[in-house]
Design a protein around this motif. Structure first.
Motif, mmCIF file in Angstrom:
data_model
loop_
_atom_site.group_PDB
_atom_site.id
_atom_site.type_symbol
_atom_site.label_atom_id
_atom_site.label_comp_id
_atom_site.label_asym_id
_atom_site.label_seq_id
_atom_site.Cartn_x
_atom_site.Cartn_y
_atom_site.Cartn_z
ATOM 1 N N SER A 25 -2.899 5.432 -5.855
ATOM 2 C CA SER A 25 -3.391 5.433 -7.236
ATOM 3 C C SER A 25 -4.293 4.236 -7.503
ATOM 4 N N ALA A 26 -3.997 3.104 -6.868
ATOM 5 C CA ALA A 26 -4.847 1.924 -7.042
ATOM 6 C C ALA A 26 -6.212 2.140 -6.396
ATOM 7 N N ALA A 29 -8.185 4.534 -8.670
ATOM 8 C CA ALA A 29 -8.662 3.868 -9.882
ATOM 9 C C ALA A 29 -9.815 2.913 -9.570
ATOM 10 N N ARG A 69 -3.111 -2.704 -10.399
ATOM 11 C CA ARG A 69 -2.408 -1.422 -10.336
ATOM 12 C C ARG A 69 -1.263 -1.464 -9.332
ATOM 13 N N SER A 72 1.534 -3.708 -10.762
ATOM 14 C CA SER A 72 2.234 -3.123 -11.913
ATOM 15 C C SER A 72 3.137 -1.968 -11.501
#
Length: 93
Positions: A25-26, A29, A69, A72
Motif C-alpha cells: 500500500s505504501a 500510494a 504509510r 503508520s
C-alpha cells in the motif's frame, strides 16, 4: 506473544501479511503521488529545469509518503486494534 512468550504460527502469519500490506500500500500510494506531481511536466512539455524540479519534488514526497504509510500501518498493527471476537467491530460490542 505480548508477555514475552513465543509467537504462534498464526501471529507470525498475521505479522507477515501486515508487513506485506504495509509495503504494497505504501508503494502504491508513493507511485500515485509521484505520478500526480511529475506527470504534468511530461504531459504539458514543461522546460527541462521545471521538469527536473518536479521530478525531485515528486521523489522526495513519494519517499516521505512511503515511509509514513509503512510506519503508520505497522504501528497500528502493533497496538493490537483487533476485535476481541470474530465478527465484532469493538471489544465492548
Amino acid at each position: 506473544s505480548s508477555y514475552g512468550g513465543r509467537r504462534t504460527q498464526g501471529e507470525r502469519d498475521a505479522m507477515t501479511v501486515e508487513i506485506g500490506y504495509a509495503l504494497f500500500s505504501a508503494a502504491f500510494a508513493a507511485a500515485v503521488l509521484f505520478g500526480a506531481v511529475v506527470g504534468p511536466a511530461y504531459v504539458f512539455g514543461l522546460p527541462a529545469g521545471v521538469r527536473s524540479g518536479l521530478v525531485g519534488t515528486g521523489t522526495v514526497l513519494a519517499v516521505v509518503v512511503f515511509l509514513v504509510r509503512v510506519v503508520s500501518v505497522l504501528v497500528r498493527f502493533g497496538r493490537g486494534n483487533q476485535p476481541s471476537q470474530p465478527g465484532r467491530t469493538r471489544p465492548d460490542s
